[in-house]
Structures are given as C-alpha cells and as structure tokens.
Design a protein around this motif. Sequence first.
Motif, PDB file in Angstrom:
ATOM      1  N   GLU A   1      70.788  40.763  69.662  1.00 37.29           N
ATOM      2  CA  GLU A   1      70.638  39.304  69.653  1.00 37.29           C
ATOM      3  C   GLU A   1      69.208  38.914  69.298  1.00 37.29           C
ATOM      4  O   GLU A   1      68.978  37.996  68.509  1.00 37.29           O
ATOM      5  N   ASP A   2      68.253  39.632  69.874  1.00 37.47           N
ATOM      6  CA  ASP A   2      66.844  39.359  69.606  1.00 37.47           C
ATOM      7  C   ASP A   2      66.506  39.643  68.141  1.00 37.47           C
ATOM      8  O   ASP A   2      65.805  38.865  67.491  1.00 37.47           O
ATOM      9  N   GLN A   3      67.011  40.758  67.608  1.00 32.11           N
ATOM     10  CA  GLN A   3      66.763  41.097  66.208  1.00 32.11           C
ATOM     11  C   GLN A   3      67.387  40.067  65.273  1.00 32.11           C
ATOM     12  O   GLN A   3      66.779  39.686  64.267  1.00 32.11           O
ATOM     13  N   LEU A   4      68.576  39.595  65.595  1.00 31.00           N
ATOM     14  CA  LEU A   4      69.235  38.577  64.791  1.00 31.00           C
ATOM     15  C   LEU A   4      68.427  37.277  64.782  1.00 31.00           C
ATOM     16  O   LEU A   4      68.218  36.666  63.734  1.00 31.00           O
ATOM     17  N   GLU A   5      67.968  36.872  65.944  1.00 27.56           N
ATOM     18  CA  GLU A   5      67.163  35.648  66.042  1.00 27.56           C
ATOM     19  C   GLU A   5      65.900  35.759  65.196  1.00 27.56           C
ATOM     20  O   GLU A   5      65.532  34.827  64.484  1.00 27.56           O
ATOM     21  N   GLU A   6      65.245  36.912  65.249  1.00 29.00           N
ATOM     22  CA  GLU A   6      64.035  37.124  64.453  1.00 29.00           C
ATOM     23  C   GLU A   6      64.361  37.117  62.962  1.00 29.00           C
ATOM     24  O   GLU A   6      63.628  36.524  62.167  1.00 29.00           O
ATOM     25  N   ALA A   7      65.446  37.747  62.562  1.00 31.84           N
ATOM     26  CA  ALA A   7      65.841  37.766  61.148  1.00 31.84           C
ATOM     27  C   ALA A   7      66.155  36.351  60.663  1.00 31.84           C
ATOM     28  O   ALA A   7      65.782  35.979  59.546  1.00 31.84           O
ATOM     29  N   GLN A   8      66.806  35.552  61.487  1.00 28.75           N
ATOM     30  CA  GLN A   8      67.108  34.171  61.116  1.00 28.75           C
ATOM     31  C   GLN A   8      65.830  33.351  60.974  1.00 28.75           C
ATOM     32  O   GLN A   8      65.720  32.512  60.066  1.00 28.75           O
ATOM     33  N   ARG A   9      64.863  33.593  61.847  1.00 30.89           N
ATOM     34  CA  ARG A   9      63.588  32.883  61.752  1.00 30.89           C
ATOM     35  C   ARG A   9      62.877  33.236  60.452  1.00 30.89           C
ATOM     36  O   ARG A   9      62.396  32.360  59.733  1.00 30.89           O
ATOM     37  N   ILE A  10      62.830  34.514  60.122  1.00 32.39           N
ATOM     38  CA  ILE A  10      62.176  34.962  58.883  1.00 32.39           C
ATOM     39  C   ILE A  10      62.908  34.400  57.669  1.00 32.39           C
ATOM     40  O   ILE A  10      62.275  33.934  56.711  1.00 32.39           O
ATOM     41  N   ASN A  11      64.232  34.418  57.709  1.00 35.40           N
ATOM     42  CA  ASN A  11      65.024  33.887  56.607  1.00 35.40           C
ATOM     43  C   ASN A  11      64.724  32.401  56.391  1.00 35.40           C
ATOM     44  O   ASN A  11      64.582  31.935  55.254  1.00 35.40           O
ATOM     45  N   ALA A  12      64.619  31.646  57.476  1.00 34.78           N
ATOM     46  CA  ALA A  12      64.297  30.218  57.366  1.00 34.78           C
ATOM     47  C   ALA A  12      62.916  30.011  56.756  1.00 34.78           C
ATOM     48  O   ALA A  12      62.722  29.100  55.947  1.00 34.78           O
ATOM     49  N   GLU A  13      61.957  30.877  57.109  1.00 33.02           N
ATOM     50  CA  GLU A  13      60.616  30.785  56.512  1.00 33.02           C
ATOM     51  C   GLU A  13      60.671  31.048  55.012  1.00 33.02           C
ATOM     52  O   GLU A  13      60.023  30.357  54.231  1.00 33.02           O
ATOM     53  N   TYR A  14      61.441  32.051  54.601  1.00 30.73           N
ATOM     54  CA  TYR A  14      61.593  32.359  53.172  1.00 30.73           C
ATOM     55  C   TYR A  14      62.225  31.180  52.428  1.00 30.73           C
ATOM     56  O   TYR A  14      61.811  30.835  51.333  1.00 30.73           O
TER      57      TYR A  14
ATOM     58  N   ALA B   1      58.483  21.060  51.187  1.00 31.52           N
ATOM     59  CA  ALA B   1      59.042  21.340  52.504  1.00 31.52           C
ATOM     60  C   ALA B   1      57.912  21.482  53.517  1.00 31.52           C
ATOM     61  O   ALA B   1      56.962  22.216  53.280  1.00 31.52           O
ATOM     62  N   PRO B   2      58.004  20.783  54.668  1.00 28.79           N
ATOM     63  CA  PRO B   2      56.943  20.922  55.679  1.00 28.79           C
ATOM     64  C   PRO B   2      56.980  22.292  56.319  1.00 28.79           C
ATOM     65  O   PRO B   2      58.048  22.883  56.464  1.00 28.79           O
ATOM     66  N   PRO B   3      55.825  22.832  56.712  1.00 28.57           N
ATOM     67  CA  PRO B   3      55.802  24.116  57.418  1.00 28.57           C
ATOM     68  C   PRO B   3      56.500  23.993  58.766  1.00 28.57           C
ATOM     69  O   PRO B   3      56.655  22.905  59.305  1.00 28.57           O
ATOM     70  N   ALA B   4      56.933  25.127  59.293  1.00 25.28           N
ATOM     71  CA  ALA B   4      57.683  25.149  60.565  1.00 25.28           C
ATOM     72  C   ALA B   4      56.905  24.491  61.685  1.00 25.28           C
ATOM     73  O   ALA B   4      57.450  23.741  62.477  1.00 25.28           O
ATOM     74  N   SER B   5      55.598  24.734  61.772  1.00 24.28           N
ATOM     75  CA  SER B   5      54.812  24.152  62.862  1.00 24.28           C
ATOM     76  C   SER B   5      54.697  22.647  62.728  1.00 24.28           C
ATOM     77  O   SER B   5      54.682  21.930  63.711  1.00 24.28           O
ATOM     78  N   ALA B   6      54.634  22.147  61.494  1.00 22.77           N
ATOM     79  CA  ALA B   6      54.531  20.709  61.301  1.00 22.77           C
ATOM     80  C   ALA B   6      55.828  20.026  61.678  1.00 22.77           C
ATOM     81  O   ALA B   6      55.828  18.977  62.309  1.00 22.77           O
ATOM     82  N   SER B   7      56.971  20.614  61.308  1.00 18.78           N
ATOM     83  CA  SER B   7      58.237  19.993  61.655  1.00 18.78           C
ATOM     84  C   SER B   7      58.518  20.071  63.141  1.00 18.78           C
ATOM     85  O   SER B   7      59.101  19.186  63.720  1.00 18.78           O
ATOM     86  N   ALA B   8      58.068  21.161  63.786  1.00 14.46           N
ATOM     87  CA  ALA B   8      58.261  21.305  65.227  1.00 14.46           C
ATOM     88  C   ALA B   8      57.419  20.293  65.995  1.00 14.46           C
ATOM     89  O   ALA B   8      57.876  19.693  66.956  1.00 14.46           O
ATOM     90  N   SER B   9      56.183  20.076  65.538  1.00 18.90           N
ATOM     91  CA  SER B   9      55.322  19.136  66.255  1.00 18.90           C
ATOM     92  C   SER B   9      55.743  17.699  65.977  1.00 18.90           C
ATOM     93  O   SER B   9      55.556  16.831  66.798  1.00 18.90           O
ATOM     94  N   ALA B  10      56.336  17.461  64.819  1.00 16.59           N
ATOM     95  CA  ALA B  10      56.783  16.112  64.487  1.00 16.59           C
ATOM     96  C   ALA B  10      57.975  15.715  65.341  1.00 16.59           C
ATOM     97  O   ALA B  10      58.144  14.557  65.670  1.00 16.59           O
ATOM     98  N   SER B  11      58.799  16.698  65.702  1.00 16.94           N
ATOM     99  CA  SER B  11      59.976  16.373  66.499  1.00 16.94           C
ATOM    100  C   SER B  11      59.649  16.339  68.000  1.00 16.94           C
ATOM    101  O   SER B  11      60.462  15.922  68.785  1.00 16.94           O
ATOM    102  N   ALA B  12      58.480  16.794  68.383  1.00 10.08           N
ATOM    103  CA  ALA B  12      58.119  16.836  69.810  1.00 10.08           C
ATOM    104  C   ALA B  12      57.701  15.511  70.338  1.00 10.08           C
ATOM    105  O   ALA B  12      57.422  14.563  69.832  1.00 10.08           O
TER     106      ALA B  12
END
Length: 119
Positions: free
Chosen positions: A86-99, A108-119
């Motif tokens: 499960e942990d490996q899958l989550e990490e692979a999905q995160r990397i895939n989303a970055e790609y 496309a906004p970077p992951a940190s920008a979109s995360a902080s915008a939704s906070a």
Amino acid sequence: MTADDSFGRLDDDDYPAYTMGRAAEMLGTTQGFLRAIGEARLITPLRSAGGHRRYSRYQLRIAARARELVDQGTPIEAACRIIILEDQLEEAQRINAEYRRAAAGPSAPPASASASASA
C-alpha cells in the motif's frame, strides 16, 4: 537539550517517544505483536541508550493498521506485506502525478502551490 527543545518534539511524528509497553497498551495489543511486526520489517523501532525499543507516533499508526488487518483474520506476515505494498503504491501514484504535472508544462501549478492554495 532545553525544555523548549523537548516540547517541540511533541509535534514530531517521527520522534521515538513511546516504550514498547506503552505502545502495546495504546494499541491494545501485546509486546509480542510489536516484536513480530518488527521482525517482519514493517517498522524498525529506534533503541534507547539502554537498548530498549522506542516507537514514534508514525510507527504506531502503521502498527495499528497491521493490527486492524490481523484482527480481520489476515496472517501477520501477509498484513505486513499488504501495508508495505500500500505504501509503495501511494508513493508510485505520487511520483506519477508529479510526472503528469511536469509533462503538462509550466501552466500546471506545482504540488506545494496547489496544496497551500487549498489549505
């Protein structure tokens, strides 16, 4: 270490604050269960200067997930493998989303920008 340093660690999920006995008590399990998931390499507790196992809150969350699976009838070795996968899958999905974001280009906004915008 000052008192301020100690209090700062209270919020640190990786700080090994819990003894094996306390961790087992919090999880409602046995110390043997914690040893077993350690032997299966699901978690690796840190050791105190005296050689005693110490667990972090992050490790306790993983152990709680293992206990949940074992309580449902999953053998402990299989439960540990499931959690690792499960942990490996989550990490692979995160990397895939970055790609995908990188391939989409600079619009496309970077992951940190979109995360902080939704906070």
